[in-house]
Design a protein around this motif. Structure first.
Motif, PDB file in Angstrom:
ATOM      1  N   GLY A   1       1.633   5.152  -9.367  1.00 52.51           N
ATOM      2  CA  GLY A   1       0.774   4.019  -9.067  1.00 52.51           C
ATOM      3  C   GLY A   1       0.200   4.042  -7.666  1.00 52.51           C
ATOM      4  N   VAL A   2      -0.081   5.239  -7.145  1.00 48.90           N
ATOM      5  CA  VAL A   2      -0.666   5.355  -5.809  1.00 48.90           C
ATOM      6  C   VAL A   2      -2.166   5.593  -5.925  1.00 48.90           C
ATOM      7  CG1 VAL A   2       1.467   6.237  -4.800  1.00 48.90           C
ATOM      8  CG2 VAL A   2      -0.204   7.851  -5.720  1.00 48.90           C
ATOM      9  N   ASP A   3      -2.901   5.196  -4.896  1.00 48.32           N
ATOM     10  CA  ASP A   3      -4.340   5.460  -4.907  1.00 48.32           C
ATOM     11  C   ASP A   3      -4.764   6.341  -3.740  1.00 48.32           C
ATOM     12  OD1 ASP A   3      -4.214   3.781  -2.730  1.00 48.32           O
ATOM     13  OD2 ASP A   3      -5.588   2.269  -3.514  1.00 48.32           O
ATOM     14  N   GLU A   4      -3.759   6.902  -3.023  1.00 44.12           N
ATOM     15  CA  GLU A   4      -4.096   7.802  -1.920  1.00 44.12           C
ATOM     16  C   GLU A   4      -3.069   8.920  -1.844  1.00 44.12           C
ATOM     17  OE1 GLU A   4      -4.898   7.891   2.928  1.00 44.12           O
ATOM     18  OE2 GLU A   4      -4.759   5.968   1.883  1.00 44.12           O
ATOM     19  N   PHE A   5      -3.577  10.132  -1.614  1.00 46.62           N
ATOM     20  CA  PHE A   5      -2.732  11.299  -1.374  1.00 46.62           C
ATOM     21  C   PHE A   5      -3.018  11.825   0.027  1.00 46.62           C
ATOM     22  CE2 PHE A   5      -3.335  11.287  -6.000  1.00 46.62           C
ATOM     23  CZ  PHE A   5      -2.018  11.370  -6.434  1.00 46.62           C
ATOM     24  N   ILE A   6      -1.951  12.078   0.778  1.00 40.26           N
ATOM     25  CA  ILE A   6      -2.075  12.766   2.054  1.00 40.26           C
ATOM     26  C   ILE A   6      -1.566  14.189   1.834  1.00 40.26           C
ATOM     27  CG2 ILE A   6      -1.314  12.897   4.444  1.00 40.26           C
ATOM     28  CD1 ILE A   6      -1.152   9.893   4.519  1.00 40.26           C
ATOM     29  N   VAL A   7      -2.435  15.147   2.031  1.00 40.65           N
ATOM     30  CA  VAL A   7      -2.166  16.532   1.650  1.00 40.65           C
ATOM     31  C   VAL A   7      -1.889  17.380   2.886  1.00 40.65           C
ATOM     32  CG1 VAL A   7      -3.200  18.585   0.644  1.00 40.65           C
ATOM     33  CG2 VAL A   7      -3.595  16.345  -0.405  1.00 40.65           C
TER      34      VAL A   7
ATOM     35  N   LYS B   1       0.873  -1.178   0.000  1.00 43.45           N
ATOM     36  CA  LYS B   1       0.000   0.000   0.000  1.00 43.45           C
ATOM     37  C   LYS B   1       0.908   1.226   0.000  1.00 43.45           C
ATOM     38  CE  LYS B   1      -3.762   2.312   2.457  1.00 43.45           C
ATOM     39  NZ  LYS B   1      -4.589   2.392   1.260  1.00 43.45           N
ATOM     40  N   ALA B   2       0.957   1.911  -1.130  1.00 42.13           N
ATOM     41  CA  ALA B   2       1.831   3.068  -1.287  1.00 42.13           C
ATOM     42  C   ALA B   2       1.005   4.347  -1.315  1.00 42.13           C
ATOM     43  CB  ALA B   2       2.645   2.942  -2.571  1.00 42.13           C
ATOM     44  N   ILE B   3       1.456   5.335  -0.561  1.00 40.69           N
ATOM     45  CA  ILE B   3       0.755   6.612  -0.432  1.00 40.69           C
ATOM     46  C   ILE B   3       1.750   7.733  -0.671  1.00 40.69           C
ATOM     47  CG2 ILE B   3      -0.539   8.105   1.156  1.00 40.69           C
ATOM     48  CD1 ILE B   3      -1.355   5.569   2.678  1.00 40.69           C
ATOM     49  N   LEU B   4       1.306   8.807  -1.301  1.00 40.05           N
ATOM     50  CA  LEU B   4       2.151   9.983  -1.505  1.00 40.05           C
ATOM     51  C   LEU B   4       1.637  11.128  -0.643  1.00 40.05           C
ATOM     52  CD1 LEU B   4       4.531  11.183  -3.204  1.00 40.05           C
ATOM     53  CD2 LEU B   4       2.772  12.124  -4.716  1.00 40.05           C
ATOM     54  N   ALA B   5       2.535  11.710   0.156  1.00 35.16           N
ATOM     55  CA  ALA B   5       2.206  12.891   0.955  1.00 35.16           C
ATOM     56  C   ALA B   5       2.842  14.114   0.303  1.00 35.16           C
ATOM     57  CB  ALA B   5       2.720  12.729   2.380  1.00 35.16           C
ATOM     58  N   LEU B   6       2.057  15.140   0.056  1.00 37.68           N
ATOM     59  CA  LEU B   6       2.568  16.302  -0.668  1.00 37.68           C
ATOM     60  C   LEU B   6       1.935  17.591  -0.183  1.00 37.68           C
ATOM     61  CD1 LEU B   6       0.973  16.373  -4.254  1.00 37.68           C
ATOM     62  CD2 LEU B   6       0.022  15.117  -2.342  1.00 37.68           C
ATOM     63  N   SER B   7       2.671  18.685  -0.390  1.00 34.48           N
ATOM     64  CA  SER B   7       2.125  20.016  -0.124  1.00 34.48           C
ATOM     65  C   SER B   7       1.229  20.408  -1.284  1.00 34.48           C
ATOM     66  CB  SER B   7       3.249  21.035   0.023  1.00 34.48           C
ATOM     67  OG  SER B   7       3.998  20.805   1.188  1.00 34.48           O
ATOM     68  N   LEU B   8       0.089  20.991  -0.967  1.00 33.80           N
ATOM     69  CA  LEU B   8      -0.879  21.318  -2.016  1.00 33.80           C
ATOM     70  C   LEU B   8      -1.707  22.525  -1.612  1.00 33.80           C
ATOM     71  CD1 LEU B   8      -2.954  18.831  -4.089  1.00 33.80           C
ATOM     72  CD2 LEU B   8      -4.141  20.656  -2.886  1.00 33.80           C
ATOM     73  N   ILE B   9      -1.949  23.397  -2.566  1.00 31.23           N
ATOM     74  CA  ILE B   9      -2.811  24.557  -2.338  1.00 31.23           C
ATOM     75  C   ILE B   9      -3.765  24.690  -3.522  1.00 31.23           C
ATOM     76  CG2 ILE B   9      -2.920  27.072  -2.123  1.00 31.23           C
ATOM     77  CD1 ILE B   9      -0.191  26.971  -0.755  1.00 31.23           C
ATOM     78  N   VAL B  10      -5.049  24.715  -3.231  1.00 29.23           N
ATOM     79  CA  VAL B  10      -6.065  24.924  -4.255  1.00 29.23           C
ATOM     80  C   VAL B  10      -6.762  26.256  -3.963  1.00 29.23           C
ATOM     81  CG1 VAL B  10      -7.964  23.890  -5.530  1.00 29.23           C
ATOM     82  CG2 VAL B  10      -6.447  22.422  -4.195  1.00 29.23           C
TER      83      VAL B  10
END
Length: 336
Positions: A304-310, A220-229
């Protein structure tokens, strides 16, 4: 392919605010996240900091669980190098018993503070161990399955929850991905700390190819990234323009990410070692909900990730909330 959206909140104390205000914002944010159907909400661990209020994630998690009903809540992450795996397991078994099926135990590799806080946190520790050794032991304690040859065989971690906390390893290198794969744990790559896309790709590749399925799970791979919308591209650029990425490079080859140039200088002073400091534009995914949606879909295909932690550090709290609302709207039909 669906997408899960989650939040990492660092309880930032912005200029003109205090710790009480920062933590109140965290409470309001988790309640909005639950309302908007975000999957999980994590809080961080930082020490000896005037900019971050979250020094005790276990305590904060307990409060946030009481303020919500459904959303998963956890640590992003507990700095296990400072603590007894047994005590960490006890803390999270209590949390998992208070809120069955809602607790995550994310483990971080960084010290979470300057050298003097590390010294204070590790005062009295007489049996030093590597993070790998501690993580293996923590996994055994959380599930009350000590190896037969473990010197503490027979010891139980009470209480025993019906659904123990899920353990995640957080990291920003291929080495952390390899450790998560070896132990059969979910892995979170912290791109907001290490914005090198080649490193991220190498980490996810190492994780998937080396994953130990004999541990009884699936990768289970997750990407955590900084994000501003924001409502416009121009506003998103303005909001993101305030932030820098500051790294300190020590003479022993170690590199750490810190919050400010002042913290980098202080870190070097406390270690009394030669160092260099690097400051550059922060790695922030930004734009309108339409452009950010496409950027995340492209990233999903790449890694190939299905989850983002923002994580979203916007000084204006109303605009911070708006960013999460717009992100939720962007993926309303894809959220799982």
């Amino acid at each position: 392919m669906g997408i899960k959206l989650s939040i990492l909140d660092q309880s930032v104390i912005f200029p003109g605010e205090n710790a009480e205000a920062a933590l109140q914002h965290t409470i309001e944010l988790v309640q909005l996240a639950e309302k908007l159907d975000y999957h999980r909400f994590w809080v961080s661990e930082h020490h000896d900091s005037d900019q971050l209020a979250g020094s005790s994630p276990e305590v904060l998690i307990s409060h946030l669980l009481a303020k919500t009903e459904r959303i998963r809540i956890g640590s992003g992450g507990i700095m296990l190098q400072h603590y007894s795996p047994y005590k960490v397991a006890e803390n999270f078994n209590v949390l998992a018993s208070l809120a069955p099926g809602r607790v995550d135990l994310g483990i971080g590799r960084a010290p979470g503070g300057l050298p003097r806080s590390t010294k204070a946190l590790q005062q009295g520790i007489t049996e030093p161990a590597t993070l790998s050794e501690k993580l293996k032991e923590l996994k055994q304690f959380v599930h009350n399955r000590l190896d037969a040859d473990h010197p503490l065989t027979g010891l139980r971690v009470s209480p025993i929850p019906t659904q123990p906390a899920d353990i995640y390893l957080l990291g920003a290198t291929a080495a952390s991905a390899e450790l998560a794969a070896e132990l059969g744990l979910p892995y979170v790559f912290a791109q907001f700390i290490n914005g090198d896309h080649a490193v991220a790709a190498a980490a996810f590749e190492a994780y998937h190819t080396g994953f130990n399925r004999e541990q009884g799970g699936q990768p289970k791979a997750i990407l955590a990234l900084s994000l501003i919308v924001a409502d416009t591209e121009e506003e998103a650029k303005v909001l993101a323009g305030e932030y820098k990425n500051v790294k300190i490079h020590l003479e022993n080859g170690k590199t750490l990410t810190v919050g400010t140039l002042e913290q980098a200088e202080e870190y070097g002073r406390q270690t009394q070692a030669k160092f260099t400091v690097e400051e550059k534009e922060a790695e922030i995914t930004k734009g309108t909900k339409e452009s950010v949606r496409q950027k995340l879909l492209d990233i999903q295909q790449t890694y190939g990730v299905d989850e983002f932690i923002v994580t979203t550090s916007v000084k204006d709290f109303a605009k911070r909330l708006r960013s999460f609302e717009l992100l939720s709207e962007a993926f309303s039909e894809l959220l799982v």
